[in-house]
Design an enzyme around this catalytic site. Structure first.
Site, PDB file in Angstrom:
ATOM      1  N   TRP A   1      49.276 -13.921  45.203  1.00  0.00           N
ATOM      2  CA  TRP A   1      47.868 -14.059  45.594  1.00  0.00           C
ATOM      3  C   TRP A   1      47.029 -12.887  45.052  1.00  0.00           C
ATOM      4  CZ3 TRP A   1      45.363 -11.496  50.218  1.00  0.00           C
ATOM      5  CH2 TRP A   1      46.022 -10.313  50.567  1.00  0.00           C
ATOM      6  N   ASP A   2      47.714 -11.834  44.604  1.00  0.00           N
ATOM      7  CA  ASP A   2      47.032 -10.666  44.044  1.00  0.00           C
ATOM      8  C   ASP A   2      45.979 -11.105  43.033  1.00  0.00           C
ATOM      9  OD1 ASP A   2      49.566 -10.050  45.116  1.00  0.00           O
ATOM     10  OD2 ASP A   2      49.753  -8.225  43.932  1.00  0.00           O
TER      11      ASP A   2
ATOM     12  N   GLU B   1      52.269  -7.396  55.676  1.00  0.00           N
ATOM     13  CA  GLU B   1      53.685  -7.777  55.625  1.00  0.00           C
ATOM     14  C   GLU B   1      54.550  -7.017  56.618  1.00  0.00           C
ATOM     15  OE1 GLU B   1      54.417  -7.338  51.394  1.00  0.00           O
ATOM     16  OE2 GLU B   1      53.997  -9.479  51.102  1.00  0.00           O
TER      17      GLU B   1
ATOM     18  N   LYS C   1      50.880  -2.927  57.168  1.00  0.00           N
ATOM     19  CA  LYS C   1      51.170  -2.382  55.837  1.00  0.00           C
ATOM     20  C   LYS C   1      49.885  -2.251  55.014  1.00  0.00           C
ATOM     21  CE  LYS C   1      54.232  -3.604  51.942  1.00  0.00           C
ATOM     22  NZ  LYS C   1      54.917  -4.747  51.326  1.00  0.00           N
ATOM     23  N   GLN C   2      48.940  -3.151  55.298  1.00  0.00           N
ATOM     24  CA  GLN C   2      47.751  -3.239  54.438  1.00  0.00           C
ATOM     25  C   GLN C   2      46.598  -3.897  55.189  1.00  0.00           C
ATOM     26  OE1 GLN C   2      50.631  -6.050  52.672  1.00  0.00           O
ATOM     27  NE2 GLN C   2      48.883  -6.633  51.411  1.00  0.00           N
TER      28      GLN C   2
HETATM   29  O1  IFM Z   1      51.206  -9.640  47.080  1.00  0.00           O
HETATM   30  C1  IFM Z   1      51.598  -8.345  47.376  1.00  0.00           C
HETATM   31  C2  IFM Z   1      51.682  -8.212  48.874  1.00  0.00           C
HETATM   32  O2  IFM Z   1      50.438  -8.410  49.490  1.00  0.00           O
HETATM   33  C3  IFM Z   1      52.200  -6.847  49.253  1.00  0.00           C
HETATM   34  N1  IFM Z   1      53.494  -6.644  48.651  1.00  0.00           N
HETATM   35  C4  IFM Z   1      53.442  -6.729  47.210  1.00  0.00           C
HETATM   36  C5  IFM Z   1      52.908  -8.054  46.725  1.00  0.00           C
HETATM   37  C6  IFM Z   1      52.794  -8.038  45.188  1.00  0.00           C
HETATM   38  O3  IFM Z   1      51.867  -7.090  44.781  1.00  0.00           O
END
Ligand code: IFM
Length: 734
Positions: free
Chosen positions: A331-332, A462, A570-571
């Site tokens: 999805w990046d 995640e 995580k984000q």
């Molecule tokens: O898509 C990302 C995810 O959001 C976090 N872990 C790494 C993936 C790839 O960059």
């Protein structure tokens, strides 16, 4: 704005570890990438990466389940094109080398390096290397080696062959971000002539094939055939060109003839033309911090090197700079990298969306595998469209990818009004993803409230998995439903019959509107913030004693079940939704949410900081925005995540552009109005950049107390433009 000259040199990077330098100075052209391996010592693990060239192998589960992903997909490390053999005339091999200078010219895409190379016996010469990718002709790459005497000035023998990757053993790693070793491809090397080698690579299972040619262009002083005497104090140069692509069947290309007609200088010109086009469209200038200015140029450069241009490939999480994450697309692309293309190069944005479109049949199959008999579920991580994530709690369960893709289609249309694309491909993706949501969610009556919910889902964060009603996912699903209705009305303006082409009637649109109106969005009345999910706020916070720096990133130190039990992210997750839908919440609520979620976010993912920068800018904290921006803009140059050696963090590179545009200049588009707001941090004197909206190229220029928008080419736009909340009239400058 004047286009300036930007060069990245060894001084601008934090580290001299070879694998790190190979990544940072890698070259690419969307079709293939060449890591900047040391040409003398080489590197058995990585050389050339072709976008979408991969092998598969069955995933072996200890305990499998129905619908689990079946096959790994791994991008292949192909032969190292840069390797060169150098020896003295009496057979001493130059096996030692030290890279003493590197210069990457972002204006021409040319990489210049200097090495001091030596033999075991201490004979030393210097070697200057220039390499460049074909950008117009993306099958080509060229390299030139120039040798000069140091303490050794006698005969030098140089030869070059395509270095076949070694049978390296898989190095077991507990780091899920690293690549696995795929089975080696079948390789055949042959000499067509003394000056031209051909190398066939065939994958065993996926049956992909590629032909690589390596041909010598120029050899001053016959370095190739016989020892050349360096004592005449002249530099001796060897130029090679490689062709990487499919030859045969439909492609009648003759690399030998092509090499004859070519030169390194011609490749440099071709590359310079391409990069001048990129900078004309998307030049950015940051006054007040030269490091940042260079970093943002580097990031834009790498985004353009990584992006597949043919509609059949996409942008891997590490681009073409390394094989981390196995060359997979995530999805990046849609949420972090595509916006740069959508707002500067719509043709490219379309190609990237086309890649998704051609994986739609696989996405339909995937939905069936999950027991949904309508709609499509795009793969969380993939090359060929099939799901390749072996860990479903942080893979397939992130089904927000469906709505991310739909969102990207909507943004593309909003800016281009490309209704043909919508009719041919875009609407089908939006509709099929909405059908998946419709079937995967469920209605629930809570008191008088009838709501549509999504259970057992993982959001972008995640470190929190398989929860109910992830805010981000639900908000994006709501948007996905609404987009069906909006795009359907656009199509009906052209022809009312178009709806039936998709098996829809107008009453179906009411169904989607009703779903959009009823998707449940969790909100905490107590904290007055959007809740990340139904249970996130109830969990204990991550323990302080496990919060010292050596415990991070948590994923490398703790079992997922340890992490999932805590309120730790995580984000950016809920905040990511806040950034995408600024109209949803007041600045006060944003401030509360930011304060709350910042306190529980580790930024262990490289996708996090850019979003925190954007929102800090929007909520009026430019200082914080700047701090996050510094990390985001220079993430790979300072090796912030400590794994740049595995490849660049492409999503973050896109995020750094977003942080400038959506953060410091407050850009967003809503209801046919393009909004800007001045959030320039005090550390910067001025920010200027270009973007293309519809047919007009705009230049946006910010200083502490001013934000100007001008049209530099194309018509005066018909959409509204608002600066700091007030609609303005645009003028065209010549
Ligand atoms: O898509 C990302 C995810 O959001 C976090 N872990 C790494 C993936 C790839 O960059």
């Amino acid at each position: 704005m004047t286009l300036r000259d930007y060069h990245l040199t060894l001084r601008d990077v934090s580290d001299e570890q070879p694998e790190y330098l190979e990544t940072v100075f890698s070259l690419g052209n969307g079709h293939f990438g060449v890591r900047a391996n040391d040409p003398i010592s080489g590197n058995p693990i990585t050389g050339t990466l072709i976008n979408g060239f991969y092998e598969t192998a069955p995933i072996t589960y200890g305990e499998a389940g129905i619908g689990y992903a079946q096959k790994h997909q791994t991008i292949l490390n192909l032969p190292d094109l840069r390797h060169v053999h150098v020896s003295t005339s009496n057979g001493h091999q130059f096996t030692h080398s030290k890279r003493t200078a590197v210069d990457l010219d972002l204006g021409s895409g040319t990489l210049k390096e200097k090495y001091v190379i030596s033999t075991d016996q201490g004979e030393t010469v210097t070697m200057a290397v220039t390499s460049v990718m074909g950008q117009g002709q993306t099958s080509l790459w060229g390299i030139s080696y120039t040798f000069t005497a140091a303490n050794y000035a006698k005969g030098l023998l140089v030869s070059k062959s395509i270095a076949v990757p070694a049978e390296a053993e898989a190095i077991p790693s507990a780091d899920p971000r690293k690549t696995r070793m795929a089975g080696l491809p079948i390789c055949e090397t042959e000499f067509v002539t003394q000056d031209l080698q051909r190398y066939h690579v065939k994958t065993r299972v996926t049956k992909q094939a590629v032909t690589m040619y390596l041909g010598i262009l120029v050899a001053h002083g016959q370095l190739l055939q016989q020892p050349v005497d360096l004592s005449d104090e002249q530099a001796h140069t060897l130029d090679y060109e490689a062709y990487v692509g499919e030859v045969g069947k439909h492609n009648t290309i003759d690399p030998a003839a092509m090499f004859m007609a070519s030169s390194i200088a011609a490749l440099v010109d071709d590359s310079r033309d391409f990069w001048q086009g990129v900078w004309n469209r998307s030049e950015v200038s940051v006054d007040g911090n030269d490091d940042l200015d260079l970093a943002i140029h580097y990031n834009i450069f790498q985004l353009n090197q990584a992006a597949g241009r043919d509609g059949r490939t996409n942008i891997a999480a590490k681009g073409l700079s390394g094989s981390g994450y196995e060359g997979h697309y995530f999805w990046d692309t849609e949420m972090y990298m595509l916006p740069y293309f959508t707002y500067t190069n719509q043709q490219m944005a379309r190609q990237l969306l086309l890649y998704r479109y051609q994986t739609l049949p696989k996405a339909r199959e995937r939905a069936r595998a999950l027991g949904v008999d309508q709609g499509a579920l795009f793969a969380w991580r993939t090359i060929n469209g099939e799901e390749a994530s072996a860990y479903f709690p942080a893979g397939t369960a992130q089904y927000h990818i469906d709505a991310d893709i739909a969102y990207a289609v909507g943004k593309y249309f909003e800016i281009t009004r490309d209704l043909d694309f919508i009719i041919q491909c875009g609407f089908e993706m939006v509709l099929e993803t909405a059908r998946f949501w419709e079937n995967f969610g469920s209605w629930r009556q809570v008191g008088t409230d009838c709501r549509f919910e999504f259970h057992t889902v993982t959001g972008p964060d995640e470190y929190t998995a398989l929860v109910n009603n992830n805010y981000y996912t639900n908000r994006l699903a709501k948007h996905n439903f609404g987009l069906v209705v909006e795009l359907a009305h656009q199509m009906m303006k052209r022809s009312p019959q178009l709806l039936s082409k998709f098996g829809l009637s107008e009453s179906d649109l009411d169904v989607y509107q009703n779903l959009a109106d009823h998707v449940y969005l969790p909100y905490s009345n107590e904290l007055e913030i959007n809740e990340q999910d139904d249970s996130f706020l109830d969990k204990p916070r991550w323990p302080a004693e496990k919060s010292t720096p050596e415990n991070f990133p948590l994923l490398l130190h703790y079992h997922p079940l340890t992490i999932y039990r805590y309120q730790v992210a995580k984000q950016a997750d809920t905040l990511l939704a806040d950034y995408l839908f600024p109209e949803d919440l007041s600045v006060d609520q944003l401030k509360r949410e930011y304060r709350y979620y910042e306190g529980v976010t580790t930024h262990d993912s490289s996708l996090s900081r850019s979003i925190f920068s954007i929102l800090a800018a929007r909520m009026g904290d430019p200082e914080k925005a700047y701090r996050y921006f510094m990390d985001t803009a220079r993430m790979d140059l300072v090796d912030l995540q400590k794994n740049t050696a595995d490849g660049l963090h492409l999503a973050n590179l896109g995020g750094s552009w977003l942080a400038l545009v959506a953060g410091f200049s407050g850009f967003y588009v809503q209801d046919e109005v393009v909004h800007f707001a001045n959030h320039l941090p005090a550390e910067l004197d001025r920010l200027t950049y270009r973007m293309k909206i519809a047919e007009s190229v705009l230049e946006i220029d910010l200083t502490a107390d001013n934000l100007d928008v001008t049209v530099i080419s194309g018509p005066i736009p018909t959409y509204g433009v608002s600066v700091n909340g007030e609609l303005i009239s645009l003028v065209k400058v010549s």
